[in-house]
Write an enzyme that holds these catalytic residues in place. Structure first.
Site, PDB file in Angstrom:
ATOM      1  N   ASN A  82       0.869  -1.173   0.000  1.00 32.48           N
ATOM      2  CA  ASN A  82       0.000   0.000   0.000  1.00 32.48           C
ATOM      3  C   ASN A  82       0.904   1.220   0.000  1.00 32.48           C
ATOM      4  OD1 ASN A  82      -1.856   2.028   0.403  1.00 32.48           O
ATOM      5  ND2 ASN A  82      -2.736   1.178   2.273  1.00 32.48           N
ATOM      6  N   ARG A 126      -2.976  -1.991  -3.208  1.00 32.71           N
ATOM      7  CA  ARG A 126      -4.204  -1.234  -2.975  1.00 32.71           C
ATOM      8  C   ARG A 126      -4.154   0.021  -3.834  1.00 32.71           C
ATOM      9  NH1 ARG A 126      -5.539   3.094   1.568  1.00 32.71           N
ATOM     10  NH2 ARG A 126      -7.764   3.343   1.197  1.00 32.71           N
ATOM     11  N   HIS A 149     -13.222   2.770   0.762  1.00 33.44           N
ATOM     12  CA  HIS A 149     -13.159   1.714   1.787  1.00 33.44           C
ATOM     13  C   HIS A 149     -13.881   0.444   1.320  1.00 33.44           C
ATOM     14  CE1 HIS A 149     -12.974   5.249   4.859  1.00 33.44           C
ATOM     15  NE2 HIS A 149     -11.738   4.844   4.577  1.00 33.44           N
ATOM     16  N   ARG A 168     -11.751  15.741   8.272  1.00 38.32           N
ATOM     17  CA  ARG A 168     -12.606  16.065   7.128  1.00 38.32           C
ATOM     18  C   ARG A 168     -13.991  16.465   7.605  1.00 38.32           C
ATOM     19  NH1 ARG A 168     -11.146  10.515   4.211  1.00 38.32           N
ATOM     20  NH2 ARG A 168      -8.963  10.904   3.725  1.00 38.32           N
ATOM     21  N   GLU A 203      -8.091  -5.508   5.352  1.00 34.58           N
ATOM     22  CA  GLU A 203      -8.064  -5.208   3.927  1.00 34.58           C
ATOM     23  C   GLU A 203      -6.889  -5.881   3.229  1.00 34.58           C
ATOM     24  OE1 GLU A 203      -9.339  -0.838   3.212  1.00 34.58           O
ATOM     25  OE2 GLU A 203      -8.683  -0.916   5.299  1.00 34.58           O
TER      26      GLU A 203
END
Length: 399
Positions: free
Chosen positions: A7, A91, A180, A241, A385
């Site tokens: 990743n 990823r 996600h 965010r 993941e």
């Protein structure tokens, strides 16, 4: 088969090495501060001693070379030869409408990932650097890309389109993509197993809540709707965010504060959310601690955060015309007893009956936090993941 999962970020590279015979992790680690003279390589061989090395690592090519070397290191390595690595899985955040599933890396695939840079300027370019670095260091090893957006490509048009002129979708593909997806896909399957029911017969809301956060409505095993949109900014309130807001705030604020487009973008992505309201942190653990000590701003941030989360769960229950289960996962979802309690105690109208003792348990296992007989089950499901990326990579390469 040995699979290396990577990743790549703009200045970082995380990795895990899997033996797919039993899906065991042979080693994992990360390279941080890429591009600086004090870059850090952290290597953790399973059952061995953690290794930390500080050196100059100028780019991702050198980072992958450092990782490759330590995997076969005489003392700290877990492989005899790099030839044991049969595939590398990456990823990649944004696959646009081009990629509905994981795929083998080819010239055309790389060209399309580059074309999608505009949709994920912070994420897709580093992923491409990781792919290129593997090509240079492991030239004969096949690579597979697994997209965050792929799982959400099953959304129907009425949930992914924005009510703006259609020409913007036709010309620029402006629509909701969601993120996600790998995590939502993984935890929904484990939840169905725990429930003892086929996934394609269930209505589930999965809540991947960490520093970034999103909810997904999963109807009969497919993503039906999700809270993140064209970018990961839309939806839930997050660590830094803003999540959902009136779009007119952007030009209004730019005018009043004389902000540039880059400045307002930075404000919404890096200086909003929990950090903005609490004034102390983007970390939910610190928010909860401050709230318990009487900090009113931390309490406000917590209340706003949990309100928005349960609002999405309720909306998705309405959207799917029913609800069988809610799943909490990722850093906050798996570890914050307070967040889960605040959300579930205000969803009793859906038939959720929280069991406070179960909710307070600390476990890495898939588990219920609702009472026996609760009409809607709530589960905590640790996400993984990297394992899903390894599985997809294995299946594609095997074929």
């Amino acid at each position: 088969m040995i699979i290396l999962v990577m990743n790549a970020g703009s200045s970082s590279l995380k990795y895990q090495l899997y033996n797919m015979e039993d899906e065991s992790v042979l080693a994992q680690g990360r390279v941080e501060r890429i591009g600086m003279d004090d870059s850090i390589l952290t290597h953790e061989p399973t059952g061995g001693i953690e290794v930390n090395r500080v050196s100059e690592i100028l780019d991702h090519n050198e980072a992958v070379r450092k990782v490759s070397n330590i995997l076969i290191h005489r003392e700290h390595g877990v492989l005899k030869s790099l030839d044991e690595i049969k595939a590398v899985g990456h990823r990649v955040v944004h696959g646009g409408e081009s990629f509905k599933q994981s795929t083998l890396v080819t010239v055309d695939v790389k060209k399309e990932i580059r074309r999608l840079f505009d949709l994920a300027p912070l994420h897709n370019p580093p992923a491409m650097m990781g792919i290129t670095a593997v090509e240079l260091n492991l030239p004969d090893v096949p690579q597979v890309v697994v997209f965050d957006t792929a799982f959400h490509q099953s959304m129907p048009i009425e949930t992914f389109l924005y009510p703006i002129p259609m020409v913007l979708y036709r010309r620029h593909k402006i629509r909701r993509y969601g993120f996600h997806g790998t995590s939502h896909n993984y935890v929904s399957k484990l939840a169905a197993q725990k429930l003892g029911k086929p996934l394609n017969e269930l209505k589930i809301v999965t809540c991947h809540i960490g520093n970034g956060a999103s909810c997904t409505a999963i109807l009969n095993g497919q993503s039906f709707d999700t809270s993140m949109g064209l970018t990961p900014l839309e939806g839930l309130m997050m660590g830094t965010r803003s999540g959902d807001l009136d779009p007119a705030i952007v030009p209004f604020t730019m005018n009043k504060e004389e902000l540039t487009l880059n400045e307002v973008n930075s404000m919404l992505n890096k200086h909003s959310g929990l950090m903005a309201i609490s004034g102390i942190s983007s970390d939910m653990r610190e928010i909860v601690t401050a709230m318990e000590e009487g900090d009113k701003h931390a309490k406000l941030a917590f209340d706003m955060y949990t309100y928005r989360l349960r609002k999405y769960i309720g909306a998705y229950a309405a959207g799917m015309n029913g609800l069988d289960a809610v799943v909490f996962t990722a850093g906050v979802g798996e570890n914050s007893v307070a967040v889960r309690k605040a959300v579930c105690e205000q969803l009793t109208f859906l038939g959720i009956e929280l069991d406070e003792e179960r909710n307070a348990e600390r476990s890495k296992e898939v588990r219920y936090i609702t009472k026996d007989g609760s009409r809607v089950s709530v589960l905590v499901v640790p996400t993984n993941e990297e394992l899903l990326i390894a599985r997809d990579t294995y299946e594609i390469v095997k074929e």
